[in-house]
Design an enzyme around this catalytic site. Sequence first.
Site: not given
Ligand code: ADP
Ligand code: AMP
Length: 215
Positions: A13, A88, A127, A160, A171
Amino acid sequence: MNLVFLGPPGAGKGTQAKRLSEEFKWPHVSTGEILREAVSKGTDLGRKAKEYMEKGELVPDEVVIGIIKDRLKLEDAQDGFILDGFPRTVNQAQSLDKVLKEEGNSLDLVLYFEVDEEEIVKRLTGRRNCSKCGAIFHLIYNPPKKSGICDLCRGELIQREDDREETVKNRLRVYLSQTFPLIDYYQEKGLLREIDARKSEDEVYQKIKRVLELA
Ligand code: ADP
Ligand code: AMP
């Protein structure tokens, strides 16, 4: 357009939101990023959120709803936005509807990023994020040119805390029990569009653009 990106952690995302935000100039609003910044600065908000985030639990609804209310009032969000990681819970989604309605506004589309659990674990554990500009990399799928260094700003890449395998499992549990019901919530409103997020970054991006063009 007013968009929500919905899907499990690691679905891609943030990656897609950053790219779309750059092309269309809609702000990318990630509650996770806002919370992580608050934690690193040690603000009141950060102190409230820290323990939940470390365990992979959700931060209480009233806290994140407050963040979104303030953020969506800003000038740059008046002509569209991309919400990533919010809502969420069904309660957050209902509050979002209410906040937007009060402003005479509403959501245009909710894009649901679909990807299987095995791939999610691979994406999250590989990641790496830039500690300076927030750019997103992956050790295998999208490695930086120089190991540990951001291609864009030369900042240090970090893993992270909540991307370690033990927290990732929690998660995913939290996602399934609290966030998954939002798929039905938005399907019933006719707003949901599915995106096959297992595809490559470019393919996913092109698919998103096609979905937006049809809207
Ligand atoms: P989210 O925001 O949904 O938690 P991220 O955008 O941070 O996910 O992506 C999670 C990991 O997957 C990152 O390391 C990113 O580089 C990788 N990634 C994102 N999109 C793709 C894809 N289409 N194919 C392979 N790896 C991806
Ligand atoms: P994310 O970067 O979206 O993966 O979020 C990282 C962490 O932030 C999550 O695991 C939650 O602990 C907190 N968080 C982010 N967005 C929300 C939300 N909309 N509601 C509750 N907790 C959140």
